[in-house]
Every structure is written in C-alpha cells, then in structure tokens.
Design a protein around this motif. Structure first.
Motif, PDB file in Angstrom:
ATOM      1  N   THR A  38       0.810  -1.212   0.000  1.00 38.79           N
ATOM      2  CA  THR A  38       0.000   0.000   0.000  1.00 38.79           C
ATOM      3  C   THR A  38       0.844   1.264   0.000  1.00 38.79           C
ATOM      4  O   THR A  38       0.402   2.312  -0.467  1.00 38.79           O
ATOM      5  N   SER A  39       2.058   1.180   0.533  1.00 38.50           N
ATOM      6  CA  SER A  39       2.881   2.376   0.685  1.00 38.50           C
ATOM      7  C   SER A  39       4.244   2.294   0.015  1.00 38.50           C
ATOM      8  O   SER A  39       4.893   3.316  -0.224  1.00 38.50           O
ATOM      9  N   GLY A  40       4.724   1.077  -0.266  1.00 38.47           N
ATOM     10  CA  GLY A  40       6.070   0.912  -0.795  1.00 38.47           C
ATOM     11  C   GLY A  40       7.142   0.988   0.257  1.00 38.47           C
ATOM     12  O   GLY A  40       8.334   0.959  -0.064  1.00 38.47           O
ATOM     13  N   GLU A  41       6.765   1.065   1.528  1.00 34.38           N
ATOM     14  CA  GLU A  41       7.746   1.164   2.599  1.00 34.38           C
ATOM     15  C   GLU A  41       8.485  -0.155   2.783  1.00 34.38           C
ATOM     16  O   GLU A  41       7.883  -1.226   2.802  1.00 34.38           O
ATOM     17  N   VAL A  42       9.792  -0.074   2.917  1.00 35.39           N
ATOM     18  CA  VAL A  42      10.638  -1.262   3.011  1.00 35.39           C
ATOM     19  C   VAL A  42      10.568  -1.849   4.413  1.00 35.39           C
ATOM     20  O   VAL A  42      10.742  -1.142   5.401  1.00 35.39           O
ATOM     21  N   LEU A 221      -3.923  -5.808  -6.270  1.00 30.22           N
ATOM     22  CA  LEU A 221      -4.589  -7.066  -5.939  1.00 30.22           C
ATOM     23  C   LEU A 221      -4.217  -7.607  -4.562  1.00 30.22           C
ATOM     24  O   LEU A 221      -4.966  -8.390  -3.983  1.00 30.22           O
ATOM     25  N   ILE A 222      -3.071  -7.211  -4.032  1.00 27.99           N
ATOM     26  CA  ILE A 222      -2.582  -7.841  -2.807  1.00 27.99           C
ATOM     27  C   ILE A 222      -2.553  -6.893  -1.614  1.00 27.99           C
ATOM     28  O   ILE A 222      -1.968  -7.216  -0.575  1.00 27.99           O
ATOM     29  N   CYS A 223      -3.177  -5.737  -1.746  1.00 28.69           N
ATOM     30  CA  CYS A 223      -3.151  -4.759  -0.651  1.00 28.69           C
ATOM     31  C   CYS A 223      -4.114  -5.178   0.459  1.00 28.69           C
ATOM     32  O   CYS A 223      -5.329  -4.988   0.359  1.00 28.69           O
ATOM     33  N   ARG A 224      -3.569  -5.748   1.488  1.00 31.68           N
ATOM     34  CA  ARG A 224      -4.361  -6.111   2.659  1.00 31.68           C
ATOM     35  C   ARG A 224      -3.425  -6.257   3.848  1.00 31.68           C
ATOM     36  O   ARG A 224      -2.201  -6.283   3.701  1.00 31.68           O
ATOM     37  N   GLU A 225      -4.003  -6.351   5.036  1.00 31.82           N
ATOM     38  CA  GLU A 225      -3.206  -6.436   6.256  1.00 31.82           C
ATOM     39  C   GLU A 225      -2.360  -7.712   6.274  1.00 31.82           C
ATOM     40  O   GLU A 225      -2.803  -8.764   5.837  1.00 31.82           O
ATOM     41  N   LYS A 226      -1.144  -7.595   6.774  1.00 30.77           N
ATOM     42  CA  LYS A 226      -0.197  -8.700   6.913  1.00 30.77           C
ATOM     43  C   LYS A 226       0.234  -9.290   5.575  1.00 30.77           C
ATOM     44  O   LYS A 226       0.636 -10.444   5.499  1.00 30.77           O
ATOM     45  N   THR A 227       0.112  -8.501   4.520  1.00 32.95           N
ATOM     46  CA  THR A 227       0.563  -8.938   3.197  1.00 32.95           C
ATOM     47  C   THR A 227       1.671  -7.999   2.714  1.00 32.95           C
ATOM     48  O   THR A 227       1.526  -6.783   2.768  1.00 32.95           O
ATOM     49  N   PHE A 228       2.767  -8.601   2.260  1.00 38.21           N
ATOM     50  CA  PHE A 228       3.924  -7.842   1.806  1.00 38.21           C
ATOM     51  C   PHE A 228       4.223  -8.207   0.356  1.00 38.21           C
ATOM     52  O   PHE A 228       3.655  -9.161  -0.184  1.00 38.21           O
TER      53      PHE A 228
END
Length: 273
Positions: A38-42, A221-228
């Motif tokens: 969601t943010s691109g944060e590493v 498609l993969i933006c959800r909690e606990k998903t990287f």
C-alpha cells in the motif's frame, strides 16, 4: 567439490573447483527490498547473488544454485552474512533473509556457526523441502533459530505442493512467500488470491509475501493487512553499496522500473523482528 574464497572486491566471493582451479565463478551479493504494497515502505531485504562465470558471462541463478551442493550453499550464506556485517549491518538494524535448503538444518555444526556469525536477527528462506520432515534434529534446530529471535520463511509456496502443505501447522513459519506464478497467472482472479491469502495467514506468525509484483494491477490485488510484496515494480535487486546509500536517507525510492515520476514513500515500516 568447490570452495568459497573471499574476494578483494567488496561484497564478492569466488567459487573455485577443488579439482580444477581454472574453473570458477564470481558471485556479487545483492539485496532486493520487501515492502508494504500500500505504501512501498521497506520492511526487509532478500540477499541474492549475481553469478559471473570465468568467461565473464552472467549465469542463470536458478541453474547455478540447483547444481550447487548443500555444503557450498552453507558456505555462501555464511559469506553473505559476513559481507553484510561489514556494510549494511553497521548502518542500521534491518531484517535480511537468506536462502537455504531445509536439509541444512540437519547439520548441528552449521546451525551453531550460523548462530555465532549473526550479529543481528535474520530470516532463513527454505525452498528445497526434500527431507524427512519428522526429523527431530531438523525440528530442534529450527526451534533453536526461532528461540534466538531469527525467523523461518517458507519460500516459493505452491498450493499443489504436497510437501509444502505438510509443513503447514507442523513448522511454525513466520512468513510464507507465494510463488511468483500466482500473480503472473491469476491477475483476473482476485477472489482466488484473497482466499489463498486468508488460508495461509492462519499458518503464519507475521504474514505472507507475494513475489513477482511487476505491475500496478498486481500491486492493487494484494493490498491487505499482513501482506507484503517483492518484485520489479518496487525495485530490482541492487548492489549493496547502492542499498547503503539509499538507506542513509528517507524516503527509500520505490520506483516502478526506475522511473522518476513514481511516488516516493516516506518512513520505514516495521516487520516485527
């Protein structure tokens, strides 16, 4: 049989054949970021390698590592950690994952060497599960790694892999990395990806990582909690010196195909370590 020789070039090792020293390859260590989609944060990095033959040609990594013996792979991981101790680990606390066959966990001496080499918490990614999963030695050594604060990741998960599914609930995975084929073949099947993610989240402590993210559609498609996420959409594998330079500043530039018009994301997210 081969031996690993530390090179004069930083973050590089030389692999020599014990039977013929004229046969060798040079490996340059790289890092690829793992991010919050969601943010691109590493949140972490995977340690990778670029393999160059004695003729100067770049070799296919999968072919090279499939042919490498277990002892060579153990030596390479130790070499990777030692190289990063001199560079990345001196700059900040960061989670880096290293690839190993699960059979390496049968070697008590290697596990002790691994633990004594690590100065920061690491993650171990296991792809080759061709072992006796009921081996007490393997389970004990996996538990020893986690007791010391290190993470266990199941790499390249495929739902039709019987041996991978046998590990679910049996090995306490911290992370499961889904094979890149899921996003490649199922971009029109959002419900399938959501269902698979939901099932796997019940078997992990920290989350799941989708590999092979290359487009904006796949990211959404993969933006959800606990998903990287990991893939070229966010960053190609980078040389260690470049990673260090980018780690000195905020934000990390999460560029799509290195295009400057992509959004820069501020801050540094935290995958619990």
């Amino acid at each position: 049989m081969h031996k690993v020789i530390t090179s004069e070039v930083p973050n590089t090792v030389r692999i020599e054949s014990l039977l013929n020293q004229s046969l060798f390859a040079e490996l340059t260590f790289l890092l690829q970021p793992i991010v919050i989609p969601t943010s691109g944060e590493v949140v972490a990095f995977e340690a990778l390698s670029k393999v160059i033959s004695q003729s100067g040609d770049q070799l296919n990594n999968e072919d090279f590592f499939e042919q490498a013996g277990t002892e060579l792979l153990k030596s390479l991981v130790i070499a990777q950690i030692n190289a990063l101790k001199q560079t990345v680990y001196t700059k900040r606390r960061v989670l880096i994952s290293y690839n190993l066959p699960l059979s390496c966990m049968e070697d008590d001496c290697f596990v002790e060497k691994l633990l004594s080499t690590c100065t920061q918490k690491i993650a171990l990614e296991f792809t080759d599960l061709n072992v006796n999963l009921k081996s007490k030695k393997i389970i004990d050594n996996l538990a020893k790694m986690q007791t010391k604060g290190h993470q266990l990741w199941l790499d390249d998960y495929l739902h039709h892999s019987k041996v991978a599914n046998l590990t679910l609930g049996y090995i306490g995975w911290d992370i499961i990395k889904l094979d890149k084929s899921y996003l490649y073949f199922n971009t029109q099947e959002e419900s399938l990806l959501n269902s698979l993610t939901s099932v796997l989240l019940s078997y992990v402590k920290k989350g799941v990582i989708f590999e092979g993210v290359e487009t904006e559609l796949q990211r959404r498609l993969i933006c959800r909690e606990k998903t990287f996420a990991q893939g070229y959409y966010f960053s190609y594998p980078r040389c260690i010196n470049e990673v260090i330079q980018k780690m000195k500043i905020t934000p990390w530039k999460a560029l799509h195909n290195e295009r400057s018009q992509q959004t820069e994301h501020t801050g540094e997210a935290s995958l619990p370590v």
